[in-house]
Design an enzyme around this catalytic site. Structure first.
Site, PDB file in Angstrom:
ATOM      1  N   SER A  67       0.986  -0.975  -0.010  1.00 41.33           N
ATOM      2  CA  SER A  67       0.030   0.164  -0.075  1.00 41.33           C
ATOM      3  C   SER A  67       0.882   1.184  -0.052  1.00 41.33           C
ATOM      4  O   SER A  67       2.074   1.303   0.368  1.00 41.33           O
ATOM      5  CB  SER A  67      -1.134   0.081   1.373  1.00 41.33           C
ATOM      6  OG  SER A  67      -1.682  -1.180   1.320  1.00 41.33           O
TER       7      SER A  67
HETATM    8  N1  SAH Z   1      -0.721  -4.957   3.932  1.00 41.77           N
HETATM    9  C1  SAH Z   1      -0.334  -5.322   2.759  1.00 41.77           C
HETATM   10  C2  SAH Z   1      -0.902  -4.643   1.530  1.00 41.77           C
HETATM   11  C3  SAH Z   1      -1.162  -6.020   0.613  1.00 41.77           C
HETATM   12  S1  SAH Z   1      -2.154  -5.888  -0.644  1.00 41.77           S
HETATM   13  C4  SAH Z   1       1.345  -4.821   2.771  1.00 41.77           C
HETATM   14  O1  SAH Z   1       1.526  -3.836   3.603  1.00 41.77           O
HETATM   15  O2  SAH Z   1       2.059  -5.120   1.804  1.00 41.77           O
HETATM   16  C5  SAH Z   1      -3.593  -7.013  -0.004  1.00 41.77           C
HETATM   17  C6  SAH Z   1      -3.318  -8.227   0.293  1.00 41.77           C
HETATM   18  O3  SAH Z   1      -4.281  -8.909   0.629  1.00 41.77           O
HETATM   19  C7  SAH Z   1      -2.754  -9.115  -0.784  1.00 41.77           C
HETATM   20  O4  SAH Z   1      -1.392  -9.768  -0.622  1.00 41.77           O
HETATM   21  C8  SAH Z   1      -3.912 -10.253  -1.144  1.00 41.77           C
HETATM   22  O5  SAH Z   1      -3.212 -11.402  -1.385  1.00 41.77           O
HETATM   23  C9  SAH Z   1      -4.425 -10.398   0.459  1.00 41.77           C
HETATM   24  N2  SAH Z   1      -5.861 -10.819   0.354  1.00 41.77           N
HETATM   25  C10 SAH Z   1      -6.754 -10.432  -0.658  1.00 41.77           C
HETATM   26  N3  SAH Z   1      -7.845 -11.332  -0.227  1.00 41.77           N
HETATM   27  C11 SAH Z   1      -7.530 -11.991   1.045  1.00 41.77           C
HETATM   28  C12 SAH Z   1      -8.548 -12.632   1.927  1.00 41.77           C
HETATM   29  N4  SAH Z   1      -9.588 -13.091   1.781  1.00 41.77           N
HETATM   30  N5  SAH Z   1      -7.713 -13.085   2.857  1.00 41.77           N
HETATM   31  C13 SAH Z   1      -6.428 -12.861   3.517  1.00 41.77           C
HETATM   32  N6  SAH Z   1      -5.641 -12.014   2.432  1.00 41.77           N
HETATM   33  C14 SAH Z   1      -6.337 -11.642   1.238  1.00 41.77           C
END
Ligand code: SAH
Length: 217
Positions: A67
């Protein structure tokens, strides 16, 4: 100015512009300090290192992103983390948000649905010394009942509707910070404050654009 100082300055400027919507003209000192401490360049691919401190999201593979630094900062601030808290994150991705939280609370449980991302984040967080983060490969639509209730829950991917288990697994007094809305369309960041077991106050904070929360029944 060092890139990380430049990043903090840009975050602070954006926090200033958005104060009318978020109600926060400044980051708390603790959140600002955590943003200064975590080396974001260790959470992106080597070829993107030059951009690691720019104030925008970056790809991390599997169609996912780390993000935008401002978004990490404001969501962390809205969560109102305290040193004794146990926090649940949904969407571990690179592990960057989890690392920021780990400096502010006692324990972070971070769920990630994409196996290889869960494994690389777990390995990276351990290598960098963030030992109070537990990365679990699981579908966050259901929360993580095993260690509930949580003092705060932060979701970094957007569902179309608020998953009820997340509200159920939040302790009274806690905040659930979550983007909600249709895929890549108008999403709103919500601050859901569970005041007591039967009183929940939901506040719309900002228009946002997150990757979709996958999984579900
Ligand atoms: N907090 C992260 C942002 C990652 S983007 C960072 O600091 O890098 C969002 C993430 O949510 C992705 O890695 C995606 O695979 C995950 N995601 C999407 N749906 C999900 C679900 N149902 N349960 C767990 N993770 C999920």
């Amino acid at each position: 100015m060092l890139p990380i100082q430049q990043m903090i300055a840009e975050i602070e400027a954006e926090v200033g512009y958005t104060a009318g919507m978020t109600g926060r003209p400044e980051l708390s000192e603790q959140v600002r300090e955590a943003m200064r401490q975590v080396p974001r360049h260790m959470f992106v691919d080597p070829e993107l290192m030059d951009e690691a401190y720019d104030n925008y999201p970056l790809p991390i593979g599997y169609d996912q992103t780390i993000s935008q630094p401002y978004m990490v900062a404001i969501m962390t601030d809205l969560l109102e983390p305290k040193p004794h808290h146990r926090v649940l994150e949904i969407g571990c991705g690179s592990g960057y948000q989890a690392a920021i939280l780990s400096l502010l609370v006692q324990k972070v449980i971070s769920l990630e649905i994409v196996g290889p991302l869960a494994r690389s984040a777990r390995e990276r967080l351990a290598r960098l010394g963030y030992h109070n983060v537990e990365v679990i490969e699981a579908d966050g639509q259901f929360g993580w009942e095993q260690q509930a209730p949580y003092d705060g829950i932060i979701v970094t991917a957007a569902p179309e509707d608020i998953p009820q288990p997340l509200i159920d697994q939040l302790a009274p007094g806690g905040h659930l910070i979550i983007p909600v809305g249709a895929r890549y369309m108008a999403q709103e960041l919500l601050d859901i404050h569970k005041v007591t077991e039967d009183e929940v106050i939901t506040k719309g904070v900002l228009g946002v654009s997150f990757v979709p929360l996958t999984g579900g029944a």
